[in-house]
Scaffold this motif. Structure first.
Motif, PDB file in Angstrom:
ATOM      1  N   HIS A  36      10.473 -13.739  -0.329  1.00 19.87           N
ATOM      2  CA  HIS A  36       9.023 -13.697  -0.271  1.00 19.87           C
ATOM      3  C   HIS A  36       8.615 -13.042   1.047  1.00 19.87           C
ATOM      4  O   HIS A  36       9.412 -12.956   1.980  1.00 19.87           O
ATOM      5  CB  HIS A  36       8.450 -15.113  -0.320  1.00 19.87           C
ATOM      6  N   GLU A  45       3.760 -13.671  -1.007  1.00 20.27           N
ATOM      7  CA  GLU A  45       4.035 -13.124  -2.328  1.00 20.27           C
ATOM      8  C   GLU A  45       5.533 -13.020  -2.555  1.00 20.27           C
ATOM      9  O   GLU A  45       6.310 -12.825  -1.609  1.00 20.27           O
ATOM     10  CB  GLU A  45       3.393 -11.733  -2.487  1.00 20.27           C
ATOM     11  N   VAL A  47       8.598 -11.070  -3.487  1.00 22.34           N
ATOM     12  CA  VAL A  47       8.994  -9.669  -3.441  1.00 22.34           C
ATOM     13  C   VAL A  47      10.079  -9.373  -4.468  1.00 22.34           C
ATOM     14  O   VAL A  47      10.022  -8.383  -5.187  1.00 22.34           O
ATOM     15  CB  VAL A  47       9.491  -9.306  -2.034  1.00 22.34           C
ATOM     16  N   TYR A  58      11.126  -7.756  -9.638  1.00 25.64           N
ATOM     17  CA  TYR A  58      10.571  -7.236  -8.393  1.00 25.64           C
ATOM     18  C   TYR A  58       9.057  -7.137  -8.477  1.00 25.64           C
ATOM     19  O   TYR A  58       8.484  -6.901  -9.543  1.00 25.64           O
ATOM     20  CB  TYR A  58      11.127  -5.834  -8.097  1.00 25.64           C
ATOM     21  N   GLU A  59       8.445  -7.311  -7.335  1.00 23.09           N
ATOM     22  CA  GLU A  59       7.019  -7.033  -7.216  1.00 23.09           C
ATOM     23  C   GLU A  59       6.838  -5.529  -7.404  1.00 23.09           C
ATOM     24  O   GLU A  59       7.670  -4.729  -6.965  1.00 23.09           O
ATOM     25  CB  GLU A  59       6.523  -7.521  -5.857  1.00 23.09           C
ATOM     26  N   ASP A  60       5.756  -5.134  -8.044  1.00 23.64           N
ATOM     27  CA  ASP A  60       5.597  -3.728  -8.438  1.00 23.64           C
ATOM     28  C   ASP A  60       5.721  -2.749  -7.278  1.00 23.64           C
ATOM     29  O   ASP A  60       6.306  -1.669  -7.417  1.00 23.64           O
ATOM     30  CB  ASP A  60       4.246  -3.532  -9.130  1.00 23.64           C
ATOM     31  N   SER A  61       5.185  -3.094  -6.128  1.00 24.82           N
ATOM     32  CA  SER A  61       5.149  -2.134  -5.028  1.00 24.82           C
ATOM     33  C   SER A  61       6.524  -1.854  -4.419  1.00 24.82           C
ATOM     34  O   SER A  61       6.674  -0.886  -3.663  1.00 24.82           O
ATOM     35  CB  SER A  61       4.194  -2.612  -3.932  1.00 24.82           C
ATOM     36  N   LYS A  63       9.468  -1.905  -6.400  1.00 25.35           N
ATOM     37  CA  LYS A  63      10.402  -1.455  -7.430  1.00 25.35           C
ATOM     38  C   LYS A  63      10.940  -0.067  -7.089  1.00 25.35           C
ATOM     39  O   LYS A  63      10.189   0.823  -6.726  1.00 25.35           O
ATOM     40  CB  LYS A  63       9.724  -1.426  -8.797  1.00 25.35           C
TER      41      LYS A  63
END
Length: 114
Positions: A36, A45, A47, A58-61, A63
């Protein structure tokens, strides 16, 4: 359960870092784990995470740039971060869900300069 994250630092945009999280005992095997982050003024958030069944998300940003992995034999998990961006600047913490309880390690600071 004790977790210790390390590997943070200051890096220029486009650079790479690898974070490590060492655990006391074999808690990573077959348990949900995750990395996180929390940036100043923002909520924490997730990660990257690995579910108890081994599914990675994965968090979108992040990937395509970050890779989570774990080495059960070494009781360690990792977060390889490539092509770092200034918006990745945050305190990164590792966590594990062990017998239904969430355990957190002390975070490590990642600072990405532009």
């Amino acid at each position: 359960v004790q977790l210790q994250a390390s590997g943070g630092g200051v890096v220029q945009a486009g650079g790479s870092l690898r974070l490590s999280c060492a655990a006391s005992g074999g808690v990573f095997s077959r348990n949900a784990v995750g990395w996180h982050r929390q940036a100043p003024g923002k909520n924490r958030e997730l990660v990257a995470g690995i579910t108890s069944s081994g599914i990675i998300n994965y968090e979108d940003s992040v990937k395509g740039r970050f890779t989570i992995s774990r080495d059960n034999a070494k009781n360690t998990m990792y977060l390889q971060m490539n092509n770092l961006k200034p918006e990745d600047t945050a305190v990164y913490s590792c966590a594990v869900t062990y017998f239904g309880v969430n355990y957190w390690g002390k975070g490590t600071q990642v600072t990405v300069s532009s």
